[in-house]
Design a protein around this motif. Structure first.
Motif, PDB file in Angstrom:
ATOM      1  N   UNK A 310       0.826  -1.214   0.000  1.00 39.71           N
ATOM      2  CA  UNK A 310       0.000   0.000   0.000  1.00 39.71           C
ATOM      3  C   UNK A 310       0.858   1.261   0.000  1.00 39.71           C
ATOM      4  N   UNK A 311       2.171   1.097   0.088  1.00 40.64           N
ATOM      5  CA  UNK A 311       3.058   2.254   0.111  1.00 40.64           C
ATOM      6  C   UNK A 311       3.092   2.961   1.447  1.00 40.64           C
ATOM      7  N   UNK A 312       2.718   2.254   2.518  1.00 42.52           N
ATOM      8  CA  UNK A 312       2.682   2.858   3.848  1.00 42.52           C
ATOM      9  C   UNK A 312       4.017   2.684   4.549  1.00 42.52           C
ATOM     10  N   UNK A 313       4.395   3.693   5.315  1.00 41.07           N
ATOM     11  CA  UNK A 313       5.656   3.653   6.061  1.00 41.07           C
ATOM     12  C   UNK A 313       5.459   2.828   7.326  1.00 41.07           C
ATOM     13  N   UNK A 314       6.387   1.932   7.578  1.00 46.94           N
ATOM     14  CA  UNK A 314       6.337   1.128   8.795  1.00 46.94           C
ATOM     15  C   UNK A 314       6.811   1.979   9.965  1.00 46.94           C
ATOM     16  N   UNK A 315       5.959   2.167  10.942  1.00 44.97           N
ATOM     17  CA  UNK A 315       6.273   3.037  12.067  1.00 44.97           C
ATOM     18  C   UNK A 315       7.012   2.269  13.164  1.00 44.97           C
ATOM     19  N   UNK A 316       7.408   3.005  14.191  1.00 48.09           N
ATOM     20  CA  UNK A 316       8.067   2.371  15.340  1.00 48.09           C
ATOM     21  C   UNK A 316       7.132   1.373  16.007  1.00 48.09           C
ATOM     22  N   UNK A 317       5.840   1.688  16.021  1.00 51.89           N
ATOM     23  CA  UNK A 317       4.880   0.768  16.625  1.00 51.89           C
ATOM     24  C   UNK A 317       4.765  -0.514  15.792  1.00 51.89           C
ATOM     25  N   UNK A 318       4.811  -0.369  14.456  1.00 57.20           N
ATOM     26  CA  UNK A 318       4.798  -1.546  13.587  1.00 57.20           C
ATOM     27  C   UNK A 318       5.981  -2.452  13.922  1.00 57.20           C
ATOM     28  N   UNK A 319       7.139  -1.837  14.042  1.00 57.83           N
ATOM     29  CA  UNK A 319       8.344  -2.602  14.340  1.00 57.83           C
ATOM     30  C   UNK A 319       8.221  -3.307  15.685  1.00 57.83           C
ATOM     31  N   UNK A 320       7.642  -2.629  16.667  1.00 56.81           N
ATOM     32  CA  UNK A 320       7.470  -3.243  17.988  1.00 56.81           C
ATOM     33  C   UNK A 320       6.570  -4.468  17.909  1.00 56.81           C
ATOM     34  N   UNK A 321       5.504  -4.374  17.089  1.00 56.06           N
ATOM     35  CA  UNK A 321       4.590  -5.506  16.939  1.00 56.06           C
ATOM     36  C   UNK A 321       5.316  -6.681  16.282  1.00 56.06           C
ATOM     37  N   UNK A 322       6.054  -6.390  15.214  1.00 56.06           N
ATOM     38  CA  UNK A 322       6.796  -7.438  14.503  1.00 56.06           C
ATOM     39  C   UNK A 322       7.785  -8.109  15.445  1.00 56.06           C
ATOM     40  N   UNK A 323       8.509  -7.296  16.189  1.00 57.47           N
ATOM     41  CA  UNK A 323       9.517  -7.830  17.115  1.00 57.47           C
ATOM     42  C   UNK A 323       8.854  -8.678  18.198  1.00 57.47           C
ATOM     43  N   UNK A 324       7.724  -8.192  18.697  1.00 57.68           N
ATOM     44  CA  UNK A 324       7.029  -8.940  19.739  1.00 57.68           C
ATOM     45  C   UNK A 324       6.581 -10.308  19.223  1.00 57.68           C
ATOM     46  N   UNK A 325       6.060 -10.324  17.991  1.00 55.01           N
ATOM     47  CA  UNK A 325       5.630 -11.597  17.387  1.00 55.01           C
ATOM     48  C   UNK A 325       6.815 -12.556  17.255  1.00 55.01           C
ATOM     49  N   UNK A 326       7.925 -12.050  16.771  1.00 52.89           N
ATOM     50  CA  UNK A 326       9.111 -12.897  16.592  1.00 52.89           C
ATOM     51  C   UNK A 326       9.656 -13.387  17.929  1.00 52.89           C
ATOM     52  N   UNK A 327       9.645 -12.509  18.921  1.00 48.31           N
ATOM     53  CA  UNK A 327      10.200 -12.875  20.225  1.00 48.31           C
ATOM     54  C   UNK A 327       9.409 -14.000  20.876  1.00 48.31           C
ATOM     55  N   UNK A 328       8.092 -13.869  20.865  1.00 50.13           N
ATOM     56  CA  UNK A 328       7.288 -14.880  21.541  1.00 50.13           C
ATOM     57  C   UNK A 328       7.282 -16.191  20.786  1.00 50.13           C
ATOM     58  N   UNK A 329       7.700 -16.165  19.525  1.00 53.10           N
ATOM     59  CA  UNK A 329       7.903 -17.410  18.785  1.00 53.10           C
ATOM     60  C   UNK A 329       9.367 -17.843  18.828  1.00 53.10           C
ATOM     61  N   UNK A 330      10.162 -17.117  19.662  1.00 53.45           N
ATOM     62  CA  UNK A 330      11.596 -17.408  19.842  1.00 53.45           C
ATOM     63  C   UNK A 330      12.368 -17.393  18.524  1.00 53.45           C
ATOM     64  N   UNK A 331      11.966 -16.511  17.620  1.00 55.35           N
ATOM     65  CA  UNK A 331      12.665 -16.397  16.330  1.00 55.35           C
ATOM     66  C   UNK A 331      13.753 -15.329  16.425  1.00 55.35           C
ATOM     67  N   UNK A 332      14.700 -15.543  17.359  1.00 53.99           N
ATOM     68  CA  UNK A 332      15.733 -14.546  17.581  1.00 53.99           C
ATOM     69  C   UNK A 332      16.659 -14.412  16.379  1.00 53.99           C
ATOM     70  N   UNK A 333      16.801 -15.484  15.619  1.00 53.40           N
ATOM     71  CA  UNK A 333      17.670 -15.415  14.441  1.00 53.40           C
ATOM     72  C   UNK A 333      17.118 -14.453  13.398  1.00 53.40           C
TER      73      UNK A 333
END
Length: 570
Positions: A310-333
């Motif tokens: 959609x051409x939308x800029x990923x905000x700091x909050x977007x990044x926090x959500x992505x990181x949270x999803x990866x962390x709780x799935x233990x996808x540290x790599x």
């Protein structure tokens, strides 16, 4: 007035303060979804007839000074310094009086708005009356500010209505901002039916509602869980020729997400696109955040691709959500390289994002990775906060590196808070260093001047009991009563004392509770008696102990259900 001019000029260079420092401020601001505050008039007004040439230069200087002072007053108001706004206005009024003039309506409105934002109703009323007495004609914005004051801040709706009814007496016609402000206040107070009545009143007065007039009503429905009514309102807006915008839809999507109705969220997103509207970053962030909290991280991550398409800029909050999803799935790599490449990817990684990853790394015991991320964030100029250091402290304490941690804390290498000391005290006890824990508690309260909280007292009481230091545990609990009576802590301590038959300690505690003015209600007594019975006090050989305790707890003439004494003495 020279000082006022110099003050105004200096303040013009100040940047406007940020409304929020949190990572998700872009979402928080839009989530409130209230119509804009009544706008003040632009600085440029219709120019008066030109004065004679010999008066033009002083008149121009006065207008420039008034404009500069008004801009400075607005800057001070944004910073929340109402006293300085009032002082600057007073200086301006004094200079105007000396010149046989009065401050213009723009300056009056700026002062009015500053007072209204802080709910200072009496002072705002006085300023408005002073404006009338000075012969300065109020504008629609002047009245809208008063309506906002009474409808938003003080909830004196009868006064808000009075202001609207009185506008025409001053030659001012209520506008859509006037009615929308009143509607917002009514919706905040849960008076949705009355808000609909204001809409009818608007139409009778020939004033057509706009999107921001309906939006607070829709938000009120969603807040009360009446999603179907919110959907009907959107249909009504379409029929009334006032189609909802993306902000309106964001409120509906947030309500659907809170209710876990994700299939309907997809339908609303399709509806938005069909109508030619474009979902915003807030829309996607709201949806992704809800999915991640429901354990649907994979689906949330797929929405990132939709945002980019959609051409939308990923905000700091977007990044926090992505990181949270990866962390709780233990996808540290995946998540650690994402943080390290955030600058290259043009992602706005902030301290909260780093803290999220570091916290999960701490849970999994990867303390070296924590140090690497800390070095990475400092290298990028991201300033660690107290939570960052507390995560580091916890990871070091888990590894038994207490000497390093104490050196960091005692040498003030970073701003420690109560959580820092709670962590140190807990791990000191855990590693069998009780004297260190006691010294840390003393240092925290007497040197660092940090007040212990309920967690601190719980750790200390538990530590003393484990060492068999029941007198110290009792004294520590009595110290906790300076804050409040924690029934959880009391129950835990009574269980410990009851198991060891420390009757005098128990009586001491109940005497202190009464001395502090706390109510010893039936729940406390019931829990205490259950504990005593569980630890064998009901046996005939120990029954006298139970009777003795009950006599001591109740005392002569005391009832099991004492009357309420209010909150305890502080």
């Amino acid at each position: 007035m020279g000082s006022s001019a110099s003050t105004a000029a200096a303040l013009l260079a100040l940047p406007s303060p940020s409304s929020s420092s949190s990572d998700d401020s872009d979402d928080a601001d839009e989530a409130r979804i209230l119509p804009p505050s009544p706008a003040l008039e632009p600085e440029a007004a219709s120019p008066p007839p030109p004065p004679p040439p010999q008066q033009q230069q002083p008149a121009r200087r006065w207008l420039d000074l008034e404009r500069d002072c008004n801009m400075a007053m607005k800057a001070l108001a944004r910073a929340g310094d109402v006293a300085q706004v009032a002082d600057l206005f007073a200086e301006l009024a004094h200079s105007a009086s000396a010149a046989g003039a009065a401050p213009g309506v723009l300056c009056y409105n700026t002062l009015l708005n500053a007072l209204a934002e802080h709910g200072r109703a009496a002072e705002a009323r006085g300023v408005f009356d002073g404006m009338l007495a000075a012969g300065v004609a109020p504008t629609a914005s002047s009245f809208n500010i008063l309506v906002k004051l009474y409808a938003w801040r003080t909830a004196e709706f009868h006064l808000a209505y009075d202001e609207i009814h009185g506008m025409r007496g001053h030659g001012v016609v209520p506008d859509v901002g006037t009615y929308s402000t009143l509607v917002t206040g009514l919706c905040r107070a849960g008076r949705l039916d009355e808000a609909w009545g204001v809409l009818d009143w608007m139409l009778q007065e020939g004033c057509r509602p706009m999107v921001h007039t309906y939006t607070p009503i829709l938000q009120g429905y969603c807040r009360n869980g009446h999603i179907e009514e919110a959907r009907k309102l959107i249909d009504f807006m379409e029929g009334a020729g006032c189609p909802p915008n993306s902000v309106t839809y964001n409120i509906l999507i947030k309500a659907l997400c809170d209710d876990g109705r994700f299939d309907e969220v997809e339908q609303v997103l399709d509806e938005i696109k069909t109508k030619g509207l474009k979902p915003s970053s807030v829309t996607y962030n709201t949806y992704m955040d809800a999915l991640s909290k429901k354990g649907m991280g994979e689906k949330a991550l797929r929405l990132v691709e939709d945002m980019q398409c959609e051409g939308l800029k990923l905000t700091a909050f977007t990044l926090s959500i992505v990181i949270n999803c990866c962390c709780w799935n233990s996808k540290f790599s995946e998540v650690i390289p994402l943080l390290e490449r955030s600058t290259e990817l043009d992602w706005c990684a902030a301290v909260v994002a780093y803290n999220t990853v570091m916290s999960r790394l701490c849970d999994t015991g990867r303390w070296l990775a924590i140090l690497e991320l800390l070095a990475d964030m400092i290298k990028k100029g991201i300033i660690p906060n107290t939570r960052t250091f507390n995560i580091l402290i916890n990871s070091l304490c888990t590894r038994g590196k207490l000497s390093i941690v104490k050196n960091l804390v005692f040498n003030h290498r970073f701003p420690a808070n109560v959580v820092t000391y709670n962590t140190l005290i807990h791990w000191s006890y855990y590693h069998g260093k009780a004297s260190d824990a006691e010294n840390m508690f003393e240092y925290m309260t007497k040197v660092a001047n940090i007040a212990p909280d309920e967690v601190t007292y719980t750790i200390m009481v538990d530590g003393f009991c484990r060492q068999g230091e029941f007198d110290k545990a009792t004294d520590c609990f009595k110290g906790s009563l300076k804050n409040r009576l924690s029934k959880d802590l009391l129950t835990a301590l009574l269980n410990r004392l009851g198991r060891k038959e420390r009757i005098w300690n128990i009586l001491d505690i109940f005497e202190e509770i009464e001395r502090r003015g706390f109510v010893r209600d039936h729940m406390i007594f019931e829990g205490t008696i259950r504990s005593f019975c569980r630890f064998g006090f009901r046996q005939y050989t120990k029954m006298f102990n139970l009777e003795f305790l009950l006599d001591g707890m109740l005392g002569p003439g005391k009832e099991l259900y004492p009357t309420h004494k209010g909150r305890g003495k502080r």
